[in-house]
Structures are given as structure tokens and as C-alpha cells.
Design a protein around this motif. Structure first.
Motif, PDB file in Angstrom:
ATOM      1  N   HIS A  68       7.613  52.164  21.670  1.00 14.85           N
ATOM      2  CA  HIS A  68       7.104  50.790  21.759  1.00 14.85           C
ATOM      3  C   HIS A  68       8.264  49.808  21.665  1.00 14.85           C
ATOM      4  CE1 HIS A  68       3.389  52.878  20.543  1.00 14.85           C
ATOM      5  NE2 HIS A  68       2.779  51.920  21.228  1.00 14.85           N
ATOM      6  N   CYS A  69       8.145  48.699  22.378  1.00 18.03           N
ATOM      7  CA  CYS A  69       9.141  47.639  22.291  1.00 18.03           C
ATOM      8  C   CYS A  69       9.032  46.992  20.908  1.00 18.03           C
ATOM      9  CB  CYS A  69       8.888  46.606  23.381  1.00 18.03           C
ATOM     10  SG  CYS A  69       9.951  45.165  23.254  1.00 18.03           S
ATOM     11  N   LEU A  70      10.158  46.940  20.199  1.00 17.24           N
ATOM     12  CA  LEU A  70      10.118  46.360  18.858  1.00 17.24           C
ATOM     13  C   LEU A  70       9.935  44.845  18.896  1.00 17.24           C
ATOM     14  CD1 LEU A  70      12.849  48.289  16.816  1.00 17.24           C
ATOM     15  CD2 LEU A  70      10.428  48.816  17.125  1.00 17.24           C
ATOM     16  N   ALA A  71      10.274  44.228  20.021  1.00 15.71           N
ATOM     17  CA  ALA A  71      10.174  42.761  20.094  1.00 15.71           C
ATOM     18  C   ALA A  71       8.746  42.302  20.361  1.00 15.71           C
ATOM     19  CB  ALA A  71      11.114  42.219  21.172  1.00 15.71           C
ATOM     20  N   CYS A  72       8.037  42.991  21.281  1.00 15.48           N
ATOM     21  CA  CYS A  72       6.708  42.494  21.664  1.00 15.48           C
ATOM     22  C   CYS A  72       5.604  43.522  21.487  1.00 15.48           C
ATOM     23  CB  CYS A  72       6.737  41.981  23.105  1.00 15.48           C
ATOM     24  SG  CYS A  72       6.832  43.293  24.345  1.00 15.48           S
ATOM     25  N   GLY A  73       5.949  44.760  21.156  1.00 12.68           N
ATOM     26  CA  GLY A  73       4.929  45.769  20.899  1.00 12.68           C
ATOM     27  C   GLY A  73       4.441  46.512  22.127  1.00 12.68           C
ATOM     28  N   THR A  74       4.918  46.122  23.316  1.00 14.79           N
ATOM     29  CA  THR A  74       4.478  46.789  24.547  1.00 14.79           C
ATOM     30  C   THR A  74       4.852  48.278  24.509  1.00 14.79           C
ATOM     31  OG1 THR A  74       4.729  44.781  25.848  1.00 14.79           O
ATOM     32  CG2 THR A  74       4.793  46.859  27.068  1.00 14.79           C
ATOM     33  N   GLU A  75       3.887  49.120  24.943  1.00 12.84           N
ATOM     34  CA  GLU A  75       4.183  50.551  24.995  1.00 12.84           C
ATOM     35  C   GLU A  75       5.223  50.835  26.074  1.00 12.84           C
ATOM     36  OE1 GLU A  75       1.898  54.825  25.658  1.00 12.84           O
ATOM     37  OE2 GLU A  75       0.770  52.941  25.811  1.00 12.84           O
ATOM     38  N   ALA A  78      14.603  48.403  30.385  1.00 16.70           N
ATOM     39  CA  ALA A  78      14.251  47.231  29.582  1.00 16.70           C
ATOM     40  C   ALA A  78      12.743  47.067  29.559  1.00 16.70           C
ATOM     41  CB  ALA A  78      14.916  45.982  30.149  1.00 16.70           C
ATOM     42  N   CYS A  79      12.231  46.479  28.491  1.00 13.06           N
ATOM     43  CA  CYS A  79      10.797  46.222  28.381  1.00 13.06           C
ATOM     44  C   CYS A  79      10.359  45.335  29.548  1.00 13.06           C
ATOM     45  CB  CYS A  79      10.504  45.530  27.057  1.00 13.06           C
ATOM     46  SG  CYS A  79       8.800  44.959  26.898  1.00 13.06           S
ATOM     47  N   PRO A  80       9.341  45.760  30.324  1.00 11.80           N
ATOM     48  CA  PRO A  80       8.919  44.945  31.470  1.00 11.80           C
ATOM     49  C   PRO A  80       8.294  43.619  31.039  1.00 11.80           C
ATOM     50  CG  PRO A  80       7.423  46.799  31.149  1.00 11.80           C
ATOM     51  CD  PRO A  80       8.568  46.994  30.197  1.00 11.80           C
ATOM     52  N   THR A  81       7.799  43.578  29.801  1.00 14.21           N
ATOM     53  CA  THR A  81       7.151  42.347  29.329  1.00 14.21           C
ATOM     54  C   THR A  81       8.172  41.316  28.861  1.00 14.21           C
ATOM     55  OG1 THR A  81       5.260  43.652  28.613  1.00 14.21           O
ATOM     56  CG2 THR A  81       5.451  41.418  27.707  1.00 14.21           C
ATOM     57  N   CYS A  82       9.107  41.734  28.000  1.00 11.42           N
ATOM     58  CA  CYS A  82       9.983  40.732  27.376  1.00 11.42           C
ATOM     59  C   CYS A  82      11.458  40.904  27.710  1.00 11.42           C
ATOM     60  CB  CYS A  82       9.777  40.712  25.865  1.00 11.42           C
ATOM     61  SG  CYS A  82      10.511  42.118  25.016  1.00 11.42           S
ATOM     62  N   GLY A  83      11.843  42.005  28.344  1.00 14.48           N
ATOM     63  CA  GLY A  83      13.234  42.155  28.774  1.00 14.48           C
ATOM     64  C   GLY A  83      14.159  42.820  27.771  1.00 14.48           C
TER      65      GLY A  83
HETATM   66 ZN   LIG Z   1       9.016  43.817  24.886  1.00 13.24          ZN
END
Ligand SMILES: [Zn+2]
Length: 199
Positions: free
Chosen positions: A145-152, A159-164
């Protein structure tokens, strides 16, 4: 990190020229760059609305310094707690830390490194850093999971597709055409597509 307060004072010093205050802000951002310097700088330009012509809104520099100060306070607080924990662990004979701190890196950029300077979380920096440290403390696996936004995370190594945010930190590979040209526009605050600030 000792020079951050002195640099922040220079940003706020209206007796200095706008350019010198901008460079002092740059020094602050080098000391406290949770997204990496470039993405952190892009965030500050957008969030504090730093104008291309600095004299149009000199308070923008102060807003940016204040945001960095709040972010630094979050990390320093956690770093002090961590240091106290390590002292207790060492006193108990535990030489290797049970958990590694995510901020022991240049500019703390491992906390939420964003390889693309223009793709980073949009919330206040301190909010994002707090969320990362909370998820880190809760034992969330950054590979899942992305530690910044929680996205799986469905694509490890990306990079996280939601927050980068990229879990690999500054070692993350990133290539983009026109990246250097685009960075020059960010540095000179020539962002024609920046969102209209909410009043
Ligand atoms: Zn993220």
C-alpha cells in the motif's frame, strides 16, 4: 538541519531582496524535501502561489516557508521520539533497530519521494508526512500500500498512480522527455496550468 531556522528567518526578512529571500526558501526546501527537492518545490510554488514576478506577492514566500516549517516540526517530533526509543532499545541490549526510520535521508526525501516533480500529493505537506509516518508506525507494508495515500499497490516498482509517491525513494528510476525544460519552467514559476486557488 541546524540552518533551517536561520534560512527561514531570511525568507521572512523583508529587508532582503526578493531574489535573496527566494534563494533562502530554496535552502529551506533542500533541508526539508519530503517529495524530493523538485517535487517539493513544485508543490510550494503551486500551494503557496509563488508568482513568476516575486514582487507581485512577497507573502507567498512566507507562506511557503511556513508550510515547510510545519512539515519539519512533524518530522523532528517523530525523530526525537525515535531517538528516545533507540536509546531504550540499546539500553536493553538491542543493537539493531526493530524498525527503520524513513526520514534518515537527504532532505528526508525518502519519506514520500515523487520522481515526477509535477505528480505529488496535493494536500498540505505536513498532512502527507504525518500520514506516511502514521502508516509506517502501524506496520503498513509499503510494497502493498502507498504510505502517503493508502492506495493498494498493483504494480511493484512503480510510483503510486494516485499520488505519485514511489516506495523506492530517490533511487526510483524516472525518465520523461522535456523533463529538464519543464523543470526550468517550474523553477521560474512559469506554470500556466496551475489550478485556480480556492479563496
Ligand atoms: Zn499514493
Amino acid at each position: 538541519m541546524t540552518s533551517f531556522p536561520a534560512r527561514a528567518r531570511r525568507v521572512r526578512d523583508s529587508a532582503l531582496s526578493p531574489q535573496r529571500r527566494l534563494y533562502a526558501l530554496r535552502e529551506c526546501a533542500l533541508h526539508c524535501a519530503p517529495y524530493g527537492f523538485r517535487a517539493t518545490w513544485h508543490h510550494l510554488v503551486v500551494a503557496a502561489r509563488i508568482p513568476r514576478r516575486l514582487t507581485d506577492d512577497l507573502d507567498a514566500l512566507v507562506r511557503a516557508a511556513d508550510e515547510l516549517q510545519r512539515t519539519r516540526d512533524v518530522v523532528l517530533h517523530r525523530a526525537q521520539e525515535y531517538a528516545a526509543l533507540r536509546r531504550r532499545e540499546k539500553a536493553a541490549g538491542m543493537r539493531t533497530p526493530r524498525t527503520l526510520s524513513p526520514w534518515n535521508s537527504w532532505g528526508w526525501s525518502r519519506i514520500a519521494y515523487c520522481p515526477d516533480p509535477e505528480h505529488h500529493p496535493t494536500e498540505p505537506l505536513a498532512t502527507v508526512v504525518q500520514a506516511v509516518l502514521d502508516r509506517h508506525d502501524a506496520g503498513i507494508n509499503p510494497d502493498r500500500h502507498c504510505l502517503a495515500c493508502g492506495t493498494e499497490r498493483r504494480r511493484p516498482g512503480h510510483a503510486c498512480p494516485t499520488c505519485g509517491v514511489h516506495p523506492d525513494g530517490p533511487a526510483a528510476p524516472w525518465r520523461a522527455s522535456q523533463a529538464e525544460e519543464r523543470w526550468q519552467q517550474v523553477w521560474h514559476r512559469e506554470l500556466d496550468d496551475r489550478p485556480t486557488p480556492v479563496p
